[in-house]
Design a protein around this motif. Sequence first.
Motif, PDB file in Angstrom:
ATOM      1  N   HIS A  13       6.474  91.315 -29.303  1.00 33.34           N
ATOM      2  CA  HIS A  13       7.251  92.297 -30.056  1.00 33.34           C
ATOM      3  C   HIS A  13       7.513  91.756 -31.461  1.00 33.34           C
ATOM      4  O   HIS A  13       7.751  90.568 -31.646  1.00 33.34           O
ATOM      5  N   TYR A  14       7.467  92.660 -32.456  1.00 32.24           N
ATOM      6  CA  TYR A  14       7.766  92.222 -33.812  1.00 32.24           C
ATOM      7  C   TYR A  14       8.521  93.311 -34.574  1.00 32.24           C
ATOM      8  O   TYR A  14       8.472  94.487 -34.237  1.00 32.24           O
ATOM      9  N   GLU A  15       9.229  92.863 -35.612  1.00 27.01           N
ATOM     10  CA  GLU A  15       9.897  93.751 -36.555  1.00 27.01           C
ATOM     11  C   GLU A  15       9.166  93.648 -37.891  1.00 27.01           C
ATOM     12  O   GLU A  15       8.730  92.562 -38.287  1.00 27.01           O
ATOM     13  N   ASP A  16       9.039  94.764 -38.594  1.00 28.07           N
ATOM     14  CA  ASP A  16       8.268  94.823 -39.835  1.00 28.07           C
ATOM     15  C   ASP A  16       9.061  95.661 -40.835  1.00 28.07           C
ATOM     16  O   ASP A  16       9.211  96.871 -40.666  1.00 28.07           O
ATOM     17  N   VAL A  24       6.600  85.674 -42.822  1.00 22.98           N
ATOM     18  CA  VAL A  24       6.689  85.692 -41.366  1.00 22.98           C
ATOM     19  C   VAL A  24       7.764  84.697 -40.950  1.00 22.98           C
ATOM     20  O   VAL A  24       7.689  83.509 -41.283  1.00 22.98           O
ATOM     21  N   SER A  33      13.920  87.304 -32.662  1.00 19.14           N
ATOM     22  CA  SER A  33      13.766  87.946 -33.971  1.00 19.14           C
ATOM     23  C   SER A  33      15.110  88.369 -34.563  1.00 19.14           C
ATOM     24  O   SER A  33      15.269  88.436 -35.784  1.00 19.14           O
ATOM     25  N   ILE A  50       8.394  90.011 -41.655  1.00 19.60           N
ATOM     26  CA  ILE A  50       7.976  90.132 -40.262  1.00 19.60           C
ATOM     27  C   ILE A  50       8.742  89.096 -39.448  1.00 19.60           C
ATOM     28  O   ILE A  50       8.744  87.912 -39.787  1.00 19.60           O
ATOM     29  N   PHE A  52       9.091  88.036 -35.268  1.00 20.38           N
ATOM     30  CA  PHE A  52       8.558  88.365 -33.942  1.00 20.38           C
ATOM     31  C   PHE A  52       9.249  87.536 -32.869  1.00 20.38           C
ATOM     32  O   PHE A  52       9.788  86.464 -33.143  1.00 20.38           O
ATOM     33  N   ASN A  53       9.231  88.081 -31.646  1.00 18.45           N
ATOM     34  CA  ASN A  53       9.745  87.347 -30.500  1.00 18.45           C
ATOM     35  C   ASN A  53       8.623  86.512 -29.903  1.00 18.45           C
ATOM     36  O   ASN A  53       7.551  87.041 -29.573  1.00 18.45           O
ATOM     37  N   SER A  60       9.009  90.749 -25.732  1.00 17.75           N
ATOM     38  CA  SER A  60       7.667  90.175 -25.628  1.00 17.75           C
ATOM     39  C   SER A  60       7.390  89.816 -24.171  1.00 17.75           C
ATOM     40  O   SER A  60       8.311  89.696 -23.356  1.00 17.75           O
ATOM     41  N   VAL A  81      -0.048  87.020 -35.357  1.00 18.70           N
ATOM     42  CA  VAL A  81       0.733  87.972 -36.152  1.00 18.70           C
ATOM     43  C   VAL A  81       0.000  88.299 -37.445  1.00 18.70           C
ATOM     44  O   VAL A  81      -0.150  89.466 -37.825  1.00 18.70           O
TER      45      VAL A  81
END
Length: 292
Positions: A13-16, A24, A33, A50, A52-53, A60, A81
Amino acid sequence: MPFLTTDDGVKLHYEDVGSGTPIVFVHEYAGDSRSWEQQIRYFCRRYRCIAFNARGYTPSDVPDDVKKYSQERARDDIKAVLDALKFDKAHIVGLSMGGFATLHFGFTYPERVLSLVIAGCGYGASPDKRAQFAAEIEETVKRIEQVGMDKAAEGYASAPSRVQFQNKDPRGWREFADQLATNSTRGSALTMRGVQAQRPSLFELVEQMKTITAPTLIVTGDEDWPCLEPGILMKRTIPTSALVVMPNTGHTMNLEEPAAFNQHVSDFLHSVDAGRWPKRDPRAMATAILGK
């Protein structure tokens, strides 16, 4: 909720957020995250951010096999990523477990790096602390497996290098501890067994660190004792590095002192983006104290 898939089939899982040159963010063992929220809000005004978990941190995937967790996997998940989001290069900012992964990424994939921020990196690295670190990892894993992360989190969040955060900002620390308590018990135990327990000491990586050419900022708190000596080692070894020691600060520095942390990183990125970050003058490494 966006996900990407690594080359070994693990979904992350990621945030953008934001636009522009990518940063990153790579989180620590006791975070995810969400730990970078105060950095993302600050830097997304000028950069594409960005976070991410890591594998083992829901939402994730949490693989059941400990072989799916390693320092190499943590390093390569950063690459996953960049590949998924089609970034040729990015600024990489990592804290603690994420700092180790950032360091390894820097000397393994130099062509993918704009700059490195290696914060709170060094736990268990000092040669005289290796045995103690291994014993404490085994004890911590057993406790996590016995009582669950929801109960083990309180003690972990009260470690000697985190009480500074608790004392300065009880509300922020409480939020941090409560978030840690929601982490997967299985993922937390496997991450500690596969990543922390198996990673090499920084003192074994001197030759690799010498090859880093990307601008590098090393950040540590002056009360984060396990990271002070390794921070000096990295500063001495990486020819493009600078060292920031944050006063009266522990391990969770980006949450404990967010304004100062953001300013240090912002000043660093500004110099890098302007092409003004220096490489160390070799004369600075001469053994003479006073010169000729």
